[in-house]
Design an enzyme around this catalytic site. Structure first.
Site, PDB file in Angstrom:
ATOM      1  N   HIS A   9      -2.195   2.763  16.000  1.00  0.00           N
ATOM      2  CA  HIS A   9      -2.276   2.883  14.505  1.00  0.00           C
ATOM      3  C   HIS A   9      -3.462   4.030  14.467  1.00  0.00           C
ATOM      4  CE1 HIS A   9      -2.337   2.552  10.349  1.00  0.00           C
ATOM      5  NE2 HIS A   9      -2.910   1.533  10.244  1.00  0.00           N
ATOM      6  N   TRP A  24       0.843  -1.149   0.103  1.00  0.00           N
ATOM      7  CA  TRP A  24       0.082   0.146  -0.034  1.00  0.00           C
ATOM      8  C   TRP A  24       0.877   1.163  -0.196  1.00  0.00           C
ATOM      9  CZ3 TRP A  24      -5.536  -0.573   1.215  1.00  0.00           C
ATOM     10  CH2 TRP A  24      -6.170   0.917   0.869  1.00  0.00           C
ATOM     11  N   HIS A  38     -11.240  -0.533  11.278  1.00  0.00           N
ATOM     12  CA  HIS A  38     -10.201  -0.247  12.183  1.00  0.00           C
ATOM     13  C   HIS A  38     -10.557   0.682  13.436  1.00  0.00           C
ATOM     14  CE1 HIS A  38      -7.857  -1.465   8.543  1.00  0.00           C
ATOM     15  NE2 HIS A  38      -6.664  -1.401   9.338  1.00  0.00           N
ATOM     16  N   ASP A  64      -1.379  -4.317  13.225  1.00  0.00           N
ATOM     17  CA  ASP A  64      -1.952  -2.960  13.404  1.00  0.00           C
ATOM     18  C   ASP A  64      -1.958  -2.850  14.902  1.00  0.00           C
ATOM     19  OD1 ASP A  64      -1.759  -2.372  10.787  1.00  0.00           O
ATOM     20  OD2 ASP A  64      -3.737  -2.245  10.740  1.00  0.00           O
ATOM     21  N   HIS A  95       1.782  -7.918   8.645  1.00  0.00           N
ATOM     22  CA  HIS A  95       1.946  -7.036   9.539  1.00  0.00           C
ATOM     23  C   HIS A  95       1.111  -6.983  10.826  1.00  0.00           C
ATOM     24  CE1 HIS A  95      -0.276  -4.485   6.724  1.00  0.00           C
ATOM     25  NE2 HIS A  95      -0.779  -3.976   7.717  1.00  0.00           N
ATOM     26  N   HIS A 116       4.040  -1.067   8.220  1.00  0.00           N
ATOM     27  CA  HIS A 116       3.025  -1.933   7.717  1.00  0.00           C
ATOM     28  C   HIS A 116       3.190  -2.655   6.440  1.00  0.00           C
ATOM     29  CE1 HIS A 116       0.058   0.137  10.690  1.00  0.00           C
ATOM     30  NE2 HIS A 116       1.118   0.961  10.506  1.00  0.00           N
ATOM     31  N   GLU A 153      -2.670  -8.215   9.373  1.00  0.00           N
ATOM     32  CA  GLU A 153      -3.043  -7.950   7.741  1.00  0.00           C
ATOM     33  C   GLU A 153      -2.021  -8.782   7.077  1.00  0.00           C
ATOM     34  OE1 GLU A 153      -5.578  -4.212   8.211  1.00  0.00           O
ATOM     35  OE2 GLU A 153      -3.549  -3.946   8.050  1.00  0.00           O
TER      36      GLU A 153
END
Length: 211
Positions: A55, A17, A161, A51, A49, A45, A173
């Site tokens: 975050h 991303w 989230h 979170d 990874h 990330h 993720e």
């Protein structure tokens, strides 16, 4: 004992991303140096990874202070491969998620979008209502097989989230579940101990022990 490595390889051409990882050769035997040394530039990330609550919530738990008991222990790989769009509460209950503290959602992402080098226009994500249900069920870690657990329709509001991290859940993720049969495992997920970080790349494995 069978070990499934659910970690994506990190390299400059990987699915990412935003800005992809960069590698610099600092020293090399080929150039007459004493050893081979590289310097990597990558985000927290990157690849598979974690979170941490920090975050999305200022002052919340950073990745280096996450409870290892939530990151290591019995887990279920739930079969959501028939789902299209958002994962709902009904989907989670049908997959047998209730009663488990560590839940990995195996979706059609594993065999599809996760294998591409560029972000897909759509993928399977978690609905905010399903996120609330996970909290009520006492889930401590929730994982999915794509860049984000968020639905592709909510990457401006990031509803799931906010719900999950606001309640202190840990999100995993980019878990590569393509070769992992649905069922029960022992999860070992160890993010790098980046002090006060919002997240971290991790090495994650699933262990199936002999009966």
């Amino acid at each position: 004992m069978e070990i499934f490595d659910i970690t994506l390889p990190i390299h400059p051409e990987m699915l990412h991303w935003g800005r992809k990882p960069e590698v610099e050769i600092v020293e090399s035997l080929a150039n007459g140096d004493a050893s081979n040394v590289t310097r990597w530039r990558l985000g927290a990330h990157t690849g598979t990874h974690v979170d941490a609550p920090a975050h999305f919530v200022d002052g919340a738990t950073p990745v280096d202070k996450l409870d290892l008991h939530s990151l290591v222990g019995p887990a279920i790989v739930a079969d959501l491969t028939a789902v299209t769009g958002d994962i709902t509460v009904d989907d989670l209950t049908a997959a047998g998620v209730a009663g488990h503290k560590r839940v990995l959602l195996k979706t059609s992402n594993s065999a599809g979008p996760l294998k591409e080098v560029d972000r897909a226009p759509s993928w399977v994500g978690l609905s905010p209502e399903a996120a609330q249900w996970l909290i009520a069920e006492g889930v401590e870690l929730i994982g999915i097989d794509y860049l984000t657990i968020e639905s592709h329709t909510r990457t401006e509001t990031w509803d799931a989230h906010h719900v999950l991290l606001g309640a202190g859940l840990i999100i995993l993720e980019n878990a590569d579940l393509d070769g992992v049969p649905p069922g029960f495992y022992e999860l070992v997920c160890l993010p790098a101990k980046l002090v006060d970080s919002d997240g971290s790349f991790a090495r994650a494995i699933l262990i199936k022990r002999d009966a």
